[in-house]
Design a protein around this motif. Structure first.
Motif, PDB file in Angstrom:
ATOM      1  N   MET A  56       0.681  -1.178   0.030  1.00 14.22           N
ATOM      2  CA  MET A  56      -0.002  -0.010   0.049  1.00 14.22           C
ATOM      3  C   MET A  56       0.884   1.060  -0.061  1.00 14.22           C
ATOM      4  O   MET A  56       0.655   2.073  -0.638  1.00 14.22           O
ATOM      5  CB  MET A  56      -0.865   0.099   1.144  1.00 14.22           C
ATOM      6  CG  MET A  56      -2.211   1.094   1.142  1.00 14.22           C
ATOM      7  SD  MET A  56      -3.185   0.211  -0.284  1.00 14.22           S
ATOM      8  CE  MET A  56      -4.535   1.862  -0.031  1.00 14.22           C
ATOM      9  N   ARG A  57       1.849   1.197   0.831  1.00 15.46           N
ATOM     10  CA  ARG A  57       2.896   2.299   0.726  1.00 15.46           C
ATOM     11  C   ARG A  57       3.518   2.612  -0.612  1.00 15.46           C
ATOM     12  O   ARG A  57       3.822   3.685  -0.977  1.00 15.46           O
ATOM     13  CB  ARG A  57       3.807   2.066   1.833  1.00 15.46           C
ATOM     14  CG  ARG A  57       3.384   2.260   3.190  1.00 15.46           C
ATOM     15  CD  ARG A  57       4.545   2.361   4.333  1.00 15.46           C
ATOM     16  NE  ARG A  57       3.937   2.354   5.731  1.00 15.46           N
ATOM     17  CZ  ARG A  57       4.601   2.293   6.870  1.00 15.46           C
ATOM     18  NH1 ARG A  57       6.020   2.244   6.665  1.00 15.46           N
ATOM     19  NH2 ARG A  57       4.001   2.484   8.033  1.00 15.46           N
ATOM     20  N   LEU A  58       3.885   1.496  -1.097  1.00 20.87           N
ATOM     21  CA  LEU A  58       4.330   1.761  -2.696  1.00 20.87           C
ATOM     22  C   LEU A  58       3.541   2.299  -3.511  1.00 20.87           C
ATOM     23  O   LEU A  58       3.923   3.267  -4.303  1.00 20.87           O
ATOM     24  CB  LEU A  58       4.950   0.193  -2.882  1.00 20.87           C
ATOM     25  CG  LEU A  58       5.353   0.040  -4.508  1.00 20.87           C
ATOM     26  CD1 LEU A  58       6.727   0.635  -4.572  1.00 20.87           C
ATOM     27  CD2 LEU A  58       5.384  -1.341  -5.097  1.00 20.87           C
ATOM     28  N   ARG A  59       2.356   1.690  -3.363  1.00 23.63           N
ATOM     29  CA  ARG A  59       1.315   2.333  -4.372  1.00 23.63           C
ATOM     30  C   ARG A  59       1.162   3.984  -4.098  1.00 23.63           C
ATOM     31  O   ARG A  59       0.950   4.612  -5.207  1.00 23.63           O
ATOM     32  CB  ARG A  59       0.037   1.798  -4.213  1.00 23.63           C
ATOM     33  CG  ARG A  59      -0.975   2.283  -5.160  1.00 23.63           C
ATOM     34  CD  ARG A  59      -2.531   1.373  -5.054  1.00 23.63           C
ATOM     35  NE  ARG A  59      -2.231   0.190  -5.521  1.00 23.63           N
ATOM     36  CZ  ARG A  59      -3.177  -0.762  -5.451  1.00 23.63           C
ATOM     37  NH1 ARG A  59      -4.363  -0.698  -5.031  1.00 23.63           N
ATOM     38  NH2 ARG A  59      -2.985  -2.162  -5.849  1.00 23.63           N
ATOM     39  N   SER A  60       1.119   4.365  -2.788  1.00 22.27           N
ATOM     40  CA  SER A  60       0.849   5.668  -2.556  1.00 22.27           C
ATOM     41  C   SER A  60       2.075   6.607  -2.988  1.00 22.27           C
ATOM     42  O   SER A  60       1.901   7.655  -3.509  1.00 22.27           O
ATOM     43  CB  SER A  60       0.615   5.986  -0.843  1.00 22.27           C
ATOM     44  OG  SER A  60      -0.327   5.170  -0.638  1.00 22.27           O
ATOM     45  N   TYR A  61       3.395   5.877  -2.731  1.00 23.26           N
ATOM     46  CA  TYR A  61       4.500   6.768  -3.166  1.00 23.26           C
ATOM     47  C   TYR A  61       4.585   6.800  -4.642  1.00 23.26           C
ATOM     48  O   TYR A  61       4.891   8.021  -5.116  1.00 23.26           O
ATOM     49  CB  TYR A  61       5.765   5.767  -2.648  1.00 23.26           C
ATOM     50  CG  TYR A  61       7.029   6.291  -3.205  1.00 23.26           C
ATOM     51  CD1 TYR A  61       7.464   7.442  -2.628  1.00 23.26           C
ATOM     52  CD2 TYR A  61       7.641   5.795  -4.248  1.00 23.26           C
ATOM     53  CE1 TYR A  61       8.888   8.089  -3.184  1.00 23.26           C
ATOM     54  CE2 TYR A  61       8.893   6.255  -4.651  1.00 23.26           C
ATOM     55  CZ  TYR A  61       9.577   7.279  -4.047  1.00 23.26           C
ATOM     56  OH  TYR A  61      10.568   7.876  -4.533  1.00 23.26           O
TER      57      TYR A  61
END
Length: 287
Positions: free
Chosen positions: A1-6
């Motif tokens: 999820m953090r990867l997608r947000s970044y």
């Protein structure tokens, strides 16, 4: 999820930058032939036109920016060795491809649905209407003691106040008239007071005098939506937003494997943008 947000955060900034850049270029080209209308007509006509043209320019720029910003975003990730970080945590480049494709898919769908509302034919209709209004109010843009001439009309007057003119000389068709006063109405009707008309028919010359004489400065305005042209523009916009979805995997691996410098990224993105335009144009012709 953090990867997608970044990724979405970084990609959005890149997309906004290129959308604004291309939007300014497209807007400038759109206004090149109509700038005189914008400055000559009142704000109630020019502001809605500017708004619609700006929206359409940003709409087109978004379509082309999807391709260009994707190419540069992948290159930037390469430069900061982002892919090596992915490999370290056990992710492959396919993970990044998937995440970017989701973003592209969402933006393309939004663009496709917006195509129905943002149609160039609407701007074309508004442009014709502005030219019609300009024809109605054209005398208001002419300075005093200046000759103004078109194919069917020539005008000269000594002074003016708002929409009233004094000591006017006018040619309409084959007739020439002089009047003490004139007033331009809201519907483009020029009413001349105490007018003398000089005209000829065959070998006979004659003079007419009248207390009042009216001339229409603008042709009647009529607009009927052209269904086929609207559909063609609709198909053109849809094709622009579908192209990045079709070609994204090719663009991804081409930039990842072959683009070693910014120059190569420029060439690749430019080539894809040209193909994008040709593809959309071909769809428009075939519809």
């Amino acid at each position: 999820m953090r990867l997608r947000s970044y990724l979405f955060s970084k990609f959005s900034k890149q997309l906004i930058y290129y959308s604004l850049l291309f939007g300014i270029l497209i807007l400038t080209s759109q206004l090149y032939s109509t700038a005189y209308l914008i400055f000559a007509l009142p704000a109630k006509y020019s502001v809605p036109y500017l708004f619609m043209v700006s929206i359409y320019s940003l709409f087109l720029s978004l379509a082309f920016s999807l391709t260009v910003s994707t190419a540069f975003f992948i290159y930037q990730l390469k430069e900061i060795r982002f892919f090596h970080v992915l490999y370290t945590f056990g992710f492959s480049e396919k993970k990044l491809l998937k995440e970017l494709y989701i973003a592209l898919f969402f933006l393309s769908i939004v663009g496709i649905f917006s195509s129905y509302f943002v149609n160039y034919q609407k701007i074309s209709h508004l442009t014709k209407y502005l030219k019609f209004k300009f024809g109605e109010e054209i005398l208001l843009t002419v300075p005093p003691k200046t000759f103004f001439s078109t194919e069917n009309l020539s005008v000269y007057f000594e002074s003016k106040k708002r929409n009233s003119f004094k000591h006017i000389v006018i040619r309409f068709g084959n007739e020439i008239g002089t009047a003490m006063n004139a007033k331009l109405g809201k519907d483009g009707i020029l009413t001349l007071k105490k007018i003398t008309i000089f005209s000829s028919k065959g070998d006979v010359n004659y003079i007419l005098k009248s207390n009042s004489y009216s001339i229409s400065l603008a042709s009647p305005y009529f607009y009927k939506p052209h269904r086929k042209k609207i559909i063609k523009e609709f198909a053109f916009s849809i094709a622009l937003f579908l192209f990045p979805l079709f070609t994204f995997p090719i663009l991804f691996y081409l930039v990842l494997r072959k683009a070693k410098t910014k120059l190569k990224v420029n060439l690749i993105s430019l080539l894809f943008a040209i193909f994008q335009f040709i593809f959309a144009l071909a769809v428009k012709v075939l519809v």
